[in-house]
Design a protein around this motif. Structure first.
Motif, PDB file in Angstrom:
ATOM      1  N   VAL A  31       0.833  -1.201   0.000  1.00 19.49           N
ATOM      2  CA  VAL A  31       0.000   0.000   0.000  1.00 19.49           C
ATOM      3  C   VAL A  31       0.870   1.255   0.000  1.00 19.49           C
ATOM      4  CG1 VAL A  31      -1.549   1.334   1.498  1.00 19.49           C
ATOM      5  CG2 VAL A  31      -2.052  -1.060   0.997  1.00 19.49           C
ATOM      6  N   LEU A  32       1.889   1.277   0.852  1.00 23.35           N
ATOM      7  CA  LEU A  32       2.779   2.440   0.907  1.00 23.35           C
ATOM      8  C   LEU A  32       3.521   2.628  -0.412  1.00 23.35           C
ATOM      9  CD1 LEU A  32       4.201   2.096   4.516  1.00 23.35           C
ATOM     10  CD2 LEU A  32       2.622   3.862   3.681  1.00 23.35           C
ATOM     11  N   GLN A  33       3.941   1.527  -1.036  1.00 21.66           N
ATOM     12  CA  GLN A  33       4.622   1.641  -2.328  1.00 21.66           C
ATOM     13  C   GLN A  33       3.688   2.257  -3.370  1.00 21.66           C
ATOM     14  OE1 GLN A  33       8.034   0.759  -3.300  1.00 21.66           O
ATOM     15  NE2 GLN A  33       7.226   2.227  -4.787  1.00 21.66           N
ATOM     16  N   ARG A  34       2.437   1.846  -3.363  1.00 17.61           N
ATOM     17  CA  ARG A  34       1.473   2.404  -4.333  1.00 17.61           C
ATOM     18  C   ARG A  34       1.281   3.897  -4.120  1.00 17.61           C
ATOM     19  NH1 ARG A  34      -3.343  -2.127  -4.804  1.00 17.61           N
ATOM     20  NH2 ARG A  34      -1.979  -3.856  -5.386  1.00 17.61           N
ATOM     21  N   ILE A  35       1.244   4.316  -2.866  1.00 18.80           N
ATOM     22  CA  ILE A  35       1.103   5.752  -2.591  1.00 18.80           C
ATOM     23  C   ILE A  35       2.387   6.475  -2.977  1.00 18.80           C
ATOM     24  CG2 ILE A  35       0.814   7.479  -0.764  1.00 18.80           C
ATOM     25  CD1 ILE A  35      -1.117   5.441   0.588  1.00 18.80           C
ATOM     26  N   ALA A  36       3.538   5.912  -2.628  1.00 15.30           N
ATOM     27  CA  ALA A  36       4.822   6.532  -2.964  1.00 15.30           C
ATOM     28  C   ALA A  36       5.006   6.661  -4.465  1.00 15.30           C
ATOM     29  CB  ALA A  36       5.958   5.721  -2.348  1.00 15.30           C
ATOM     30  N   ASP A  37       4.451   5.732  -5.224  1.00 13.78           N
ATOM     31  CA  ASP A  37       4.570   5.776  -6.678  1.00 13.78           C
ATOM     32  C   ASP A  37       3.935   7.034  -7.274  1.00 13.78           C
ATOM     33  OD1 ASP A  37       5.956   3.382  -6.737  1.00 13.78           O
ATOM     34  OD2 ASP A  37       4.211   2.182  -7.328  1.00 13.78           O
ATOM     35  N   GLN A  38       3.086   7.695  -6.525  1.00 14.51           N
ATOM     36  CA  GLN A  38       2.423   8.907  -7.012  1.00 14.51           C
ATOM     37  C   GLN A  38       3.337  10.126  -6.930  1.00 14.51           C
ATOM     38  OE1 GLN A  38      -0.625   8.441  -8.472  1.00 14.51           O
ATOM     39  NE2 GLN A  38      -0.057   6.336  -7.963  1.00 14.51           N
ATOM     40  N   PHE A  39       4.438  10.000  -6.193  1.00 15.09           N
ATOM     41  CA  PHE A  39       5.389  11.096  -6.064  1.00 15.09           C
ATOM     42  C   PHE A  39       6.447  10.988  -7.150  1.00 15.09           C
ATOM     43  CE2 PHE A  39       3.465  10.773  -1.947  1.00 15.09           C
ATOM     44  CZ  PHE A  39       3.374  12.091  -1.519  1.00 15.09           C
ATOM     45  N   GLU A  40       6.840  12.125  -7.668  1.00 13.85           N
ATOM     46  CA  GLU A  40       7.822  12.175  -8.744  1.00 13.85           C
ATOM     47  C   GLU A  40       9.233  12.129  -8.154  1.00 13.85           C
ATOM     48  OE1 GLU A  40       9.176  15.432 -12.074  1.00 13.85           O
ATOM     49  OE2 GLU A  40       7.070  15.382 -11.464  1.00 13.85           O
ATOM     50  N   ALA A  41      10.038  11.207  -8.631  1.00 17.57           N
ATOM     51  CA  ALA A  41      11.419  11.091  -8.151  1.00 17.57           C
ATOM     52  C   ALA A  41      12.203  12.348  -8.496  1.00 17.57           C
ATOM     53  CB  ALA A  41      12.081   9.875  -8.774  1.00 17.57           C
ATOM     54  N   GLY A  42      13.009  12.803  -7.543  1.00 20.46           N
ATOM     55  CA  GLY A  42      13.853  13.968  -7.766  1.00 20.46           C
ATOM     56  C   GLY A  42      13.169  15.310  -7.579  1.00 20.46           C
ATOM     57  N   LYS A  43      11.887  15.311  -7.348  1.00 19.70           N
ATOM     58  CA  LYS A  43      11.141  16.557  -7.151  1.00 19.70           C
ATOM     59  C   LYS A  43      11.029  16.851  -5.657  1.00 19.70           C
ATOM     60  CE  LYS A  43       6.706  18.768  -7.912  1.00 19.70           C
ATOM     61  NZ  LYS A  43       5.376  18.681  -8.517  1.00 19.70           N
ATOM     62  N   ASP A  44      11.171  18.123  -5.290  1.00 16.17           N
ATOM     63  CA  ASP A  44      11.009  18.532  -3.901  1.00 16.17           C
ATOM     64  C   ASP A  44       9.551  18.860  -3.617  1.00 16.17           C
ATOM     65  OD1 ASP A  44      13.716  18.283  -3.548  1.00 16.17           O
ATOM     66  OD2 ASP A  44      14.133  20.428  -3.571  1.00 16.17           O
ATOM     67  N   TYR A  45       9.102  18.476  -2.425  1.00 17.63           N
ATOM     68  CA  TYR A  45       7.736  18.742  -1.986  1.00 17.63           C
ATOM     69  C   TYR A  45       7.781  19.398  -0.618  1.00 17.63           C
ATOM     70  CZ  TYR A  45       6.352  15.301  -5.515  1.00 17.63           C
ATOM     71  OH  TYR A  45       6.167  14.617  -6.692  1.00 17.63           O
ATOM     72  N   THR A  46       6.813  20.265  -0.349  1.00 15.54           N
ATOM     73  CA  THR A  46       6.648  20.796   0.993  1.00 15.54           C
ATOM     74  C   THR A  46       5.805  19.800   1.791  1.00 15.54           C
ATOM     75  OG1 THR A  46       4.589  21.961   0.486  1.00 15.54           O
ATOM     76  CG2 THR A  46       6.657  23.177   0.122  1.00 15.54           C
ATOM     77  N   GLU A  47       5.797  19.952   3.097  1.00 16.97           N
ATOM     78  CA  GLU A  47       4.966  19.071   3.924  1.00 16.97           C
ATOM     79  C   GLU A  47       3.491  19.230   3.546  1.00 16.97           C
ATOM     80  OE1 GLU A  47       3.869  19.029   8.513  1.00 16.97           O
ATOM     81  OE2 GLU A  47       5.901  18.300   8.126  1.00 16.97           O
ATOM     82  N   LYS A  48       3.089  20.438   3.253  1.00 15.57           N
ATOM     83  CA  LYS A  48       1.702  20.691   2.856  1.00 15.57           C
ATOM     84  C   LYS A  48       1.362  19.946   1.561  1.00 15.57           C
ATOM     85  CE  LYS A  48      -1.532  24.427   1.878  1.00 15.57           C
ATOM     86  NZ  LYS A  48      -1.729  25.883   1.795  1.00 15.57           N
ATOM     87  N   GLU A  49       2.264  19.965   0.599  1.00 12.67           N
ATOM     88  CA  GLU A  49       2.038  19.256  -0.666  1.00 12.67           C
ATOM     89  C   GLU A  49       1.976  17.741  -0.450  1.00 12.67           C
ATOM     90  OE1 GLU A  49       4.175  22.105  -3.980  1.00 12.67           O
ATOM     91  OE2 GLU A  49       5.449  20.923  -2.645  1.00 12.67           O
ATOM     92  N   VAL A  50       2.851  17.230   0.393  1.00 13.27           N
ATOM     93  CA  VAL A  50       2.843  15.798   0.697  1.00 13.27           C
ATOM     94  C   VAL A  50       1.519  15.420   1.342  1.00 13.27           C
ATOM     95  CG1 VAL A  50       3.903  13.981   2.103  1.00 13.27           C
ATOM     96  CG2 VAL A  50       5.350  15.600   0.863  1.00 13.27           C
ATOM     97  N   ASN A  51       1.095  16.196   2.339  1.00 17.22           N
ATOM     98  CA  ASN A  51      -0.183  15.922   3.001  1.00 17.22           C
ATOM     99  C   ASN A  51      -1.344  15.961   2.020  1.00 17.22           C
ATOM    100  OD1 ASN A  51       0.946  15.542   5.524  1.00 17.22           O
ATOM    101  ND2 ASN A  51       0.593  17.635   6.179  1.00 17.22           N
ATOM    102  N   GLN A  52      -1.337  16.934   1.134  1.00 21.23           N
ATOM    103  CA  GLN A  52      -2.415  17.062   0.155  1.00 21.23           C
ATOM    104  C   GLN A  52      -2.444  15.862  -0.780  1.00 21.23           C
ATOM    105  OE1 GLN A  52      -2.405  20.729  -2.049  1.00 21.23           O
ATOM    106  NE2 GLN A  52      -3.983  20.029  -3.461  1.00 21.23           N
TER     107      GLN A  52
END
Length: 92
Positions: A31-52
């Motif tokens: 499940v965590l891998q599936r959620i992590a797959d939605q994030f782009e490798a090498g891109k920076d995110y703020t905590e707010k963006e991650v939460n969203q």
């Protein structure tokens, strides 16, 4: 392994959102891998963006739980002060 995949599949609703955080560790990792797959490798995110991004992928209202688990299991990484989050370019 196929049983864990099926269990993970049943953890998501028809819209692809996580209905409930699984209790079995192998299913959690899927499940965590599936959620992590939605994030782009090498891109920076703020905590707010991650939460969203997490909130858009879960039905229950605890994105902090999923965010902590993504960090604890190294699917995502963050600065000590939580100012920046990222997914490793080489994968998790």
């Amino acid at each position: 392994m196929k049983d864990y995949q099926k269990m993970a599949d049943h953890s998501f609703d028809e819209a692809g959102r996580l209905k409930q955080y699984p209790s079995k560790h192998p299913v959690r990792m899927i499940v965590l891998q599936r959620i992590a797959d939605q994030f782009e490798a090498g891109k920076d995110y703020t905590e707010k963006e991650v939460n969203q991004m997490i909130q858009e992928r879960i039905v229950f209202s605890d994105p902090a739980l999923i965010r902590r688990e993504l960090i604890d299991y190294a699917f995502l990484h963050r600065e000590r002060d939580c100012s920046r989050y990222w997914k490793n370019e080489k994968g998790c």
